[in-house]
Design a protein around this motif. Structure first.
Motif, PDB file in Angstrom:
ATOM      1  N   GLY A 122      43.543  34.351 -66.855  1.00 12.97           N
ATOM      2  CA  GLY A 122      43.513  35.587 -65.901  1.00 12.97           C
ATOM      3  C   GLY A 122      44.347  35.730 -65.555  1.00 12.97           C
ATOM      4  O   GLY A 122      45.171  37.337 -66.195  1.00 12.97           O
ATOM      5  N   SER A 123      46.060  34.976 -65.541  1.00 10.51           N
ATOM      6  CA  SER A 123      47.435  35.544 -64.720  1.00 10.51           C
ATOM      7  C   SER A 123      48.137  35.771 -66.515  1.00 10.51           C
ATOM      8  O   SER A 123      48.537  36.857 -65.800  1.00 10.51           O
ATOM      9  CB  SER A 123      47.958  34.459 -63.927  1.00 10.51           C
ATOM     10  N   SER A 132      48.385  36.482 -60.030  1.00 12.48           N
ATOM     11  CA  SER A 132      48.934  34.563 -59.821  1.00 12.48           C
ATOM     12  C   SER A 132      47.820  34.855 -60.642  1.00 12.48           C
ATOM     13  O   SER A 132      46.892  35.532 -61.573  1.00 12.48           O
ATOM     14  CB  SER A 132      47.473  35.247 -59.033  1.00 12.48           C
ATOM     15  N   GLY A 133      46.999  33.605 -60.374  1.00 10.45           N
ATOM     16  CA  GLY A 133      45.340  33.875 -61.753  1.00 10.45           C
ATOM     17  C   GLY A 133      43.774  34.431 -60.733  1.00 10.45           C
ATOM     18  O   GLY A 133      44.220  34.808 -59.751  1.00 10.45           O
ATOM     19  N   ILE A 134      42.822  33.677 -61.234  1.00 12.65           N
ATOM     20  CA  ILE A 134      41.652  34.380 -60.362  1.00 12.65           C
ATOM     21  C   ILE A 134      41.299  33.851 -58.991  1.00 12.65           C
ATOM     22  O   ILE A 134      41.346  32.891 -58.863  1.00 12.65           O
ATOM     23  CB  ILE A 134      40.385  33.747 -60.625  1.00 12.65           C
TER      24      ILE A 134
END
Lengths: 219, 148
Positions: A122-123, A132-134
């Motif tokens: 995701g990132s 950032s990620g999820i």
């Protein structure tokens, strides 16, 4: 205000804590006469509905019980094969209980490491710099909130989708983790959390969160 | 508020269409690799959700957000997948994606005998119409000055 479950994942993607708080009832029991209108098949050592969605029984549901006896895997508690019992005309009328299968520990560990990689991808696929990620994943059945701490530990909460934000709860869980797991001299980092005080306080926090109206519904 | 990019995949994972508007970071790999990674991400999220969900659901995965962007997902019953990346302060985009499908894709691709359904879209009319529709959305007004 419902929190379904809490997961803690260490920086390597291993599941170190898991708690099911509220379990929504998704079981359906129905009495059938011969022949059975549903098609059942074995999938991953479980008896699963393959065809014939009806009366709240969905494709993908597993057989959890037959005539009040619990089903373990593909067998009844007394060792009889579920499919054989259901195929036998003498056993009819028969009451079969269907529902979503409960996740096993192994499956939970797998899902945790799966989320760990989804977070990283995701990132990587971000159209913006330094993403950032999820952090929040929405579906129509639940919302998943994820908070990654500076040390790389991920705290995950699954909650009702009608609920307001869970940021406060995630911060609070991080606090509890720091206070009752990390400060426990018998706890070694990155290992499964088995601390009684952590369990007790987390339970209390979740119950307190469910009572408060602080988190406004809808966001 | 801004719209970054749009991916359209068919049910076999072929990227039929890709367009970007205000994308500020490339993924650092070839486009083909990126499509595969994106399709894989969506595929895995769907499988993840169907297993971890405590109850049954209807539509399944709707969107996810990070601290920078939000990814909106819409899948048709035939397995066509629309993926739209937007800024964080953009509301639900389900209707928009639904319109991309029923208003634009069905009209200009499915009903066009010259377009084959499982090949990347080359129709200029489709591209122009889609671009105009996305640029006309209230969510599109890019505030590049404030962020970049």
């Amino acid at each position: 205000m419902t929190v379904y479950s809490v997961y803690i994942i260490n920086r390597a993607g291993g599941l170190i804590y898991q708690l099911d708080h509220a379990n929504p009832k998704t079981e359906v029991e129905k009495t059938f006469s011969y022949p059975l209108e549903l098609t059942l098949k074995i999938m991953d050592e479980r008896v699963v509905v393959a065809f014939g969605q009806r009366d709240g029984i969905h494709v993908g549901h597993t057989v959890l019980g037959v005539n009040g006896d619990n089903v373990k895997g593909r067998q009844l508690e007394d060792g009889r094969e579920v499919l054989e019992v259901i195929a036998n005309q003498e056993n009819y009328p028969i009451a079969i209980r269907f529902g979503r299968p409960k996740l096993s520990t192994n499956e939970r560990i797998m899902l945790a490491s799966m989320f760990h990689s989804l977070y990283a991808i995701g990132s990587q696929l971000s159209p913006e710099q330094r993403s950032s990620g999820i952090q929040l994943l929405e579906t129509d059945a639940f919302k998943l909130y994820c908070h990654q701490t500076l040390s790389g530990v991920k705290l995950i909460v699954l909650a009702d989708p009608r609920q307001g934000t869970m940021e406060g709860l995630l911060k609070k869980i991080y606090e509890l983790y720091a206070d009752y797991a990390l400060k426990n001299p018998f706890y070694s980092i990155d290992m499964p959390v088995r601390c009684e005080l952590f369990d007790l306080n987390l339970q209390a926090t979740l119950e307190a969160t469910e009572r408060t109206t602080f988190y406004a519904p809808g966001s | 508020m801004t719209i970054y990019n749009l991916y359209v995949f068919d049910r076999f994972g072929t990227c039929l269409f890709y367009q970007e508007w205000n994308r500020y970071k490339q993924s650092g790999m070839s486009k083909d690799e990126e499509y595969k990674l994106m399709y894989g991400l969506i595929f895995s999220i769907k499988s993840f959700i169907s297993r971890i969900s405590p109850m049954d659901f209807k539509d399944g995965f709707l969107n996810y957000s990070t601290n920078c962007y939000r990814l909106h997902f819409f899948e048709t019953p035939s397995g066509l997948k629309f993926i739209l990346n937007t800024g964080l302060n953009v509301g639900p985009m389900r209707e928009v994606l639904q319109h991309l499908y029923s208003g634009i894709y069905v009209d200009l691709i499915v009903r066009n005998p010259l377009c084959s359904l499982n090949k990347p879209i080359e129709s200029l009319l489709f591209k122009t119409k889609l671009d105009a529709y996305i640029r006309g959305l209230p969510a599109f007004t890019a505030d590049e000055g404030t962020q970049h």
